[in-house]
Design a protein around this motif. Structure first.
Motif, mmCIF file in Angstrom:
data_model
loop_
_atom_site.group_PDB
_atom_site.id
_atom_site.type_symbol
_atom_site.label_atom_id
_atom_site.label_comp_id
_atom_site.label_asym_id
_atom_site.label_seq_id
_atom_site.Cartn_x
_atom_site.Cartn_y
_atom_site.Cartn_z
ATOM 1 N N THR A 41 0.833 -1.206 0.000
ATOM 2 C CA THR A 41 0.000 0.000 0.000
ATOM 3 C C THR A 41 0.863 1.250 0.000
ATOM 4 O O THR A 41 0.580 2.217 -0.720
ATOM 5 N N GLN A 50 2.277 1.818 -3.413
ATOM 6 C CA GLN A 50 1.258 2.356 -4.331
ATOM 7 C C GLN A 50 1.105 3.863 -4.155
ATOM 8 O O GLN A 50 0.868 4.588 -5.122
ATOM 9 N N LEU A 51 1.262 4.324 -2.922
ATOM 10 C CA LEU A 51 1.117 5.755 -2.643
ATOM 11 C C LEU A 51 2.350 6.551 -3.058
ATOM 12 O O LEU A 51 2.250 7.743 -3.332
ATOM 13 N N THR A 53 -3.694 8.058 5.253
ATOM 14 C CA THR A 53 -4.086 7.368 4.028
ATOM 15 C C THR A 53 -3.553 5.946 4.026
ATOM 16 O O THR A 53 -4.260 5.000 3.632
ATOM 17 N N LEU A 54 -2.320 5.782 4.480
ATOM 18 C CA LEU A 54 -1.744 4.434 4.559
ATOM 19 C C LEU A 54 -2.553 3.553 5.496
ATOM 20 O O LEU A 54 -2.846 2.398 5.187
ATOM 21 N N LYS A 62 -5.770 3.914 6.358
ATOM 22 C CA LYS A 62 -7.087 3.677 5.768
ATOM 23 C C LYS A 62 -7.033 2.619 4.675
ATOM 24 O O LYS A 62 -7.912 1.752 4.581
ATOM 25 N N ASN A 63 -5.994 2.662 3.851
ATOM 26 C CA ASN A 63 -5.903 1.762 2.704
ATOM 27 C C ASN A 63 -5.347 0.385 3.052
ATOM 28 O O ASN A 63 -5.381 -0.526 2.227
ATOM 29 N N SER A 64 -4.827 0.220 4.270
ATOM 30 C CA SER A 64 -4.222 -1.064 4.632
ATOM 31 C C SER A 64 -4.867 -1.682 5.859
ATOM 32 O O SER A 64 -5.649 -2.624 5.760
#
Length: 303
Positions: free
Chosen positions: A89, A92-93, A138-139, A141-143
């Motif tokens: 993740t 990807q960011l 964000t990390l 939330k996305n993981s």
């Protein structure tokens, strides 16, 4: 050349569970946290070693870059797979964060015992976000998922009021220096509670909680403004009653310490980790006699 990152641990004083739905929560960063050190190697892989507070190794794995670059989902859950998902993740960011032609030796060191539940995952995520130069919320939330209050503590050296507004993290640094802090203690319940499973259980039980959310937000403000120990303790007990009704679970005092002369409040996920104790008399002998040996004074734990 080594680069080291550090993040604070956390304790959630008010707003547990309901912070996921926008309630204002009071969270305190701790004097304990986690370091992450990165140095380059030439093996086109990541050699990852994690140390507990006592110096023992609790995770030691080699992660090939191919596993991070892959998009294949994992069929089983493990520490290694969870770490790879976080790294995937993060990449990807910021796709340029890892030099695939090289390699890395990564070392993490907790300054609190891992079993305490002061934020092994949140401090890791915030440290990885610093390493990859990405947004830690964000990390998360996305993981891993979660409200993000623990990331706010990881990044701040003062107490914070934290809440979500249309999904966005709002962080207000606040003053919280209770004059009665000498009567505040943190007791470890001898078992670590899984945040993921606790949140899943809450989501199954919750209905329309707008009223309770507003009440908890008001309680957070009342706790901040409490002028004396009595008002502080009464407010915490009210908080416990509300959450007990929502979760359809007895309070920790009712379950484990019904004869205790003082206030006991669950912190974070109910059923494990630490509780906050308000007591005019030193409660260490009471809890020790019941088998709870980790009793920490407020000043020794809170940053």
């Amino acid at each position: 050349m080594k680069t080291t990152f550090y993040s604070n641990g956390k304790l959630l004083i008010t707003g547990e569970y309901l912070v996921l739905d926008g309630a204002k929560a009071l969270a305190l960063p701790t004097k304990f946290g986690q370091n992450l050190t990165v140095e380059k190697s030439n093996k086109q892989e990541i050699k990852w070693t994690s140390y507990d507070a006592d110096g023992s190794i609790w995770f030691d794995e080699t992660i090939p870059f191919g596993a991070i670059l892959s998009t294949t989902p994992f069929e089983t859950e493990s520490i290694k797979n969870t770490l790879i998902i976080i790294l995937r993740t993060a990449l990807q960011l910021n796709p340029g964060a890892l030099l695939i032609s090289e390699g890395y030796i990564v070392t993490t060191r907790l300054t609190f015992p891992r079993k305490w539940g002061l934020g092994t995952s949140s401090t890791l995520i915030n440290n990885i976000a610093q390493w990859f130069q990405i947004d830690a919320f964000t990390l998360l939330k996305n993981s891993f998922g979660g409200s993000g209050y623990d990331i706010a503590c990881a990044q701040n050296n003062t107490p914070v009021v934290y809440y979500l507004e249309q999904g966005k993290a709002i962080i207000e640094t606040v003053q919280f220096n209770p004059s009665f802090s000498k009567n505040l203690y943190f007791v470890y319940l001898n078992q670590k509670q899984s945040s993921k499973s606790a949140i899943a259980s809450y989501k199954e039980k919750k209905n329309n909680l707008e009223t309770q959310k507003e009440i908890i937000s008001q309680i957070t403000q009342t706790v901040l403004n409490a002028k004396n120990e009595t008002a502080f303790a009464q407010t915490l007990e009210n908080h416990e009653k509300i959450l007990s009704t929502i979760l359809e679970t007895k309070t920790v005092k009712e379950t484990l310490f019904p004869d205790f002369n003082g206030t006991i409040k669950s912190l974070g996920a109910w059923g494990g980790d630490f509780v906050l104790v308000v007591s005019e008399e030193n409660p260490k002998s009471y809890f020790s006699n019941k088998g709870y040996e980790t009793i920490i004074e407020y000043r020794d734990l809170i940053l």
